[in-house]
Design an enzyme around this catalytic site. Structure first.
Site, PDB file in Angstrom:
ATOM      1  N   ARG A   1      40.901  56.100  67.240  1.00 32.13           N
ATOM      2  CA  ARG A   1      40.362  56.575  65.956  1.00 32.13           C
ATOM      3  C   ARG A   1      41.134  57.787  65.425  1.00 32.13           C
ATOM      4  O   ARG A   1      41.042  58.136  64.249  1.00 32.13           O
ATOM      5  CB  ARG A   1      38.862  56.859  66.083  1.00 32.13           C
ATOM      6  CG  ARG A   1      38.165  56.702  64.780  1.00 32.13           C
ATOM      7  CD  ARG A   1      36.649  56.470  64.794  1.00 32.13           C
ATOM      8  NE  ARG A   1      35.924  56.513  66.024  1.00 32.13           N
ATOM      9  CZ  ARG A   1      35.532  57.626  66.647  1.00 32.13           C
ATOM     10  NH1 ARG A   1      35.810  58.816  66.138  1.00 32.13           N
ATOM     11  NH2 ARG A   1      34.854  57.556  67.774  1.00 32.13           N
TER      12      ARG A   1
ATOM     13  N   ASP B   1      44.577  54.703  40.904  1.00 30.52           N
ATOM     14  CA  ASP B   1      44.569  53.456  41.671  1.00 30.52           C
ATOM     15  C   ASP B   1      45.778  52.647  41.212  1.00 30.52           C
ATOM     16  O   ASP B   1      45.843  52.208  40.068  1.00 30.52           O
ATOM     17  CB  ASP B   1      43.251  52.715  41.423  1.00 30.52           C
ATOM     18  CG  ASP B   1      43.095  51.482  42.306  1.00 30.52           C
ATOM     19  OD1 ASP B   1      44.113  50.823  42.592  1.00 30.52           O
ATOM     20  OD2 ASP B   1      41.949  51.171  42.695  1.00 30.52           O
TER      21      ASP B   1
ATOM     22  N   LYS C   1      45.736  43.632  48.559  1.00 29.74           N
ATOM     23  CA  LYS C   1      46.316  42.885  47.443  1.00 29.74           C
ATOM     24  C   LYS C   1      47.843  42.768  47.626  1.00 29.74           C
ATOM     25  O   LYS C   1      48.290  42.095  48.525  1.00 29.74           O
ATOM     26  CB  LYS C   1      45.909  43.552  46.131  1.00 29.74           C
ATOM     27  CG  LYS C   1      44.421  43.972  46.075  1.00 29.74           C
ATOM     28  CD  LYS C   1      43.455  42.810  46.055  1.00 29.74           C
ATOM     29  CE  LYS C   1      41.994  43.216  46.252  1.00 29.74           C
ATOM     30  NZ  LYS C   1      41.461  44.246  45.374  1.00 29.74           N
TER      31      LYS C   1
ATOM     32  N   TYR D   1      37.980  49.013  39.054  1.00 29.82           N
ATOM     33  CA  TYR D   1      37.575  47.908  39.920  1.00 29.82           C
ATOM     34  C   TYR D   1      36.041  47.944  40.055  1.00 29.82           C
ATOM     35  O   TYR D   1      35.450  49.021  40.175  1.00 29.82           O
ATOM     36  CB  TYR D   1      38.256  48.081  41.281  1.00 29.82           C
ATOM     37  CG  TYR D   1      37.766  47.133  42.329  1.00 29.82           C
ATOM     38  CD1 TYR D   1      37.989  45.767  42.201  1.00 29.82           C
ATOM     39  CD2 TYR D   1      37.077  47.585  43.443  1.00 29.82           C
ATOM     40  CE1 TYR D   1      37.536  44.883  43.162  1.00 29.82           C
ATOM     41  CE2 TYR D   1      36.625  46.719  44.411  1.00 29.82           C
ATOM     42  CZ  TYR D   1      36.851  45.364  44.265  1.00 29.82           C
ATOM     43  OH  TYR D   1      36.394  44.496  45.217  1.00 29.82           O
TER      44      TYR D   1
HETATM   45  C1  LIG Z   1      40.307  45.150  45.375  1.00 28.92           C
HETATM   46  C2  LIG Z   1      40.431  46.484  44.730  1.00 28.92           C
HETATM   47  C3  LIG Z   1      39.864  47.629  45.315  1.00 28.92           C
HETATM   48  C4  LIG Z   1      39.032  47.558  46.571  1.00 28.92           C
HETATM   49  O1  LIG Z   1      39.816  47.249  47.683  1.00 28.92           O
HETATM   50  P1  LIG Z   1      39.265  46.469  48.979  1.00 28.92           P
HETATM   51  O2  LIG Z   1      40.475  46.363  49.831  1.00 28.92           O
HETATM   52  O3  LIG Z   1      38.702  45.169  48.513  1.00 28.92           O
HETATM   53  O4  LIG Z   1      38.208  47.343  49.575  1.00 28.92           O
HETATM   54  C5  LIG Z   1      40.086  48.848  44.693  1.00 28.92           C
HETATM   55  N1  LIG Z   1      40.792  48.946  43.554  1.00 28.92           N
HETATM   56  C6  LIG Z   1      41.336  47.858  42.957  1.00 28.92           C
HETATM   57  C7  LIG Z   1      42.103  48.020  41.687  1.00 28.92           C
HETATM   58  C8  LIG Z   1      41.167  46.603  43.520  1.00 28.92           C
HETATM   59  O5  LIG Z   1      41.689  45.523  42.909  1.00 28.92           O
END
Ligand SMILES: *Cc1c(COP(=O)(O)O)cnc(C)c1O
Length: 401
Positions: A78, A197, A222, A132
């Site tokens: 951790r 983001d 992603k 998101y």
């Molecule tokens: C999918 C997504 C998230 C969240 O991410 P996870 O890996 O699903 O927890 C945050 N911001 C954006 C723009 C996303 O597309």
């Protein structure tokens, strides 16, 4: 027995400035040849033996006090993991930041940022919609004790309070692909950290830290992973903030699994190639959609990218039900093309009025374009869009951006 297996790839190794494509395949791997390795080793240890408990105590104290990466063995998984650290090193180099800290998911990464600021008494967040869906939900519901003020980019400076700990934006935003001027937003934030983001753009198309964002967040699930088989999140930032994030990660446990760290490092090596190829497909599909009488509006970012949002004149659910090659599924950034209906799925959790107010129309579809042949993709989309009901000259709107 050499201890080199515990040597974390150093952030400070002086490496001449290298192009993004070079970093993508080499960053986080610079020590491998010296170790006689080619593929990065996967360290699955949850614990690390030590016959020197005084030394280990000192390492635990050092981590607790500073959050700096442990010198030598991580003691316990951790606190850190060498395979995950390779991914962090690589992502930091791609985003042009000092450090990066990886988490079990994008939401775990955002949660850690909110906990860092909240623990400093800075619970107020200023944010711009759309975000998101689950990021919107986390802030709106105040699940981590934060309080959010929603505003537009021009209202950020006025929304700041003495207890504002964070300004949060997405550009291009999920799901509308709305873009904002990150440099202007960063300026409006003053001394408050701006979190951008960068999931949709990836460092291939945009490096928010260069434009003044202190924190660059990714859902690594992603494009960074890129194959739809890893769930992960990461924050690229300065080492001072990274230390706080590591302390929160240690205490709250949202760590990334080493196998996921390995897959992400491997994913990064093809990131520039994947993003450019998928973007070329997306630009062509956006062009064809914009010229199609069944489509009311197409949103395609100025900076490009592999995401398209479009509003259909007919029933969006029929399009989802009609695709065969394209996969009807939430998520994005994979080698294959995915399509989903944000009002039903990704942004379902956002209150309907707030959602529509953020430009997420009930007729909006979001498509993550992959690496298939563009004509095969168009053939599938064309069939799924159904009958051409009105002649082309009755088209009502053109592509934007
Ligand atoms: C999918 C997504 C998230 C969240 O991410 P996870 O890996 O699903 O927890 C945050 N911001 C954006 C723009 C996303 O597309």
């Amino acid at each position: 027995m050499t201890r080199s297996v515990f040597t974390l790839p150093s952030m400070d190794t002086p490496i001449a400035s290298r192009a993004l494509a070079t970093e993508a395949v080499h960053a986080g791997r610079d020590d491998l040849a010296r170790q006689g390795l080619h593929a990065p080793p996967i360290d699955l240890s949850t614990t690390y033996p030590s016959y020197d408990s005084r030394g280990e105590a000192a390492r635990i104290d050092a981590f607790a006090a500073t959050g700096a990466e442990p010198d030598g063995a991580p003691v316990y998984a951790r606190l850190g993991n060498p395979t995950v650290a390779r991914f962090e090193t690589a992502l930091a180099r791609l985003e042009g930041t000092e450090s990066a800290v990886a988490f079990a998911s994008g939401m775990a990464a955002l949660s850690a940022v909110l906990l860092v600021r909240g623990s400093m008494g800075l619970r107020h967040v200023v944010a711009v919609r759309p975000l998101y869906g689950c990021s919107d939900h986390l802030l709106t519901a105040g699940l981590l004790g934060s309080e959010v003020t929603w505003t537009d980019p021009a209202g950020i400076a006025d929304a700041l309070r003495p207890d504002t700990g964070l300004v949060m934006v997405e550009s291009p935003a999920n799901p509308t692909l709305a873009e904002l001027d990150l440099r202007a937003v960063a300026h409006a934030c003053g001394s408050v950290p701006l979190l951008a983001d960068n999931t949709f753009a990836t460092p291939v198309l945009q490096r928010p830290a260069e434009q003044g964002a202190r924190l660059v967040l990714h859902s690594a699930t992603k494009y960074l992973g890129g194959h739809g088989d890893v769930m992960a999140g990461v924050v690229a930032c300065d080492e001072e903030f990274a230390r706080r994030l590591r302390q929160v990660r240690f205490a709250t446990g949202g760590v990334l699994h080493p196998l996921a760290g390995y897959l992400l490092l491997r994913g990064l090596s093809t990131l520039p190639v994947r993003v450019r190829a998928a973007s070329a497909n997306a630009a062509e599909l956006a062009r064809r959609l914009a010229a199609d009488p069944r489509v009311a509006r197409v949103h395609y970012p100025r900076i490009g990218g592999a995401m398209i949002a479009f509003e259909v004149l007919g029933d969006p659910h029929a399009v989802i039900g009609g695709v065969r090659l394209i996969t009807p599924a939430v998520s994005l950034g994979s080698v294959d093309t995915l399509i989903q209906h944000p009002a039903s799925i990704s942004h379902r959790i956002v209150d309907a009025d707030d959602r529509r107010g953020a430009g997420v129309s009930d007729r909006l579809l979001r498509m993550s374009v992959g690496l298939e042949d563009v004509d095969d993709l168009w053939a599938d989309l064309d069939r799924a869009l159904g009958e051409r009901v009105s002649p082309p000259q009755q088209r009502t709107a053109a592509a934007r951006g």
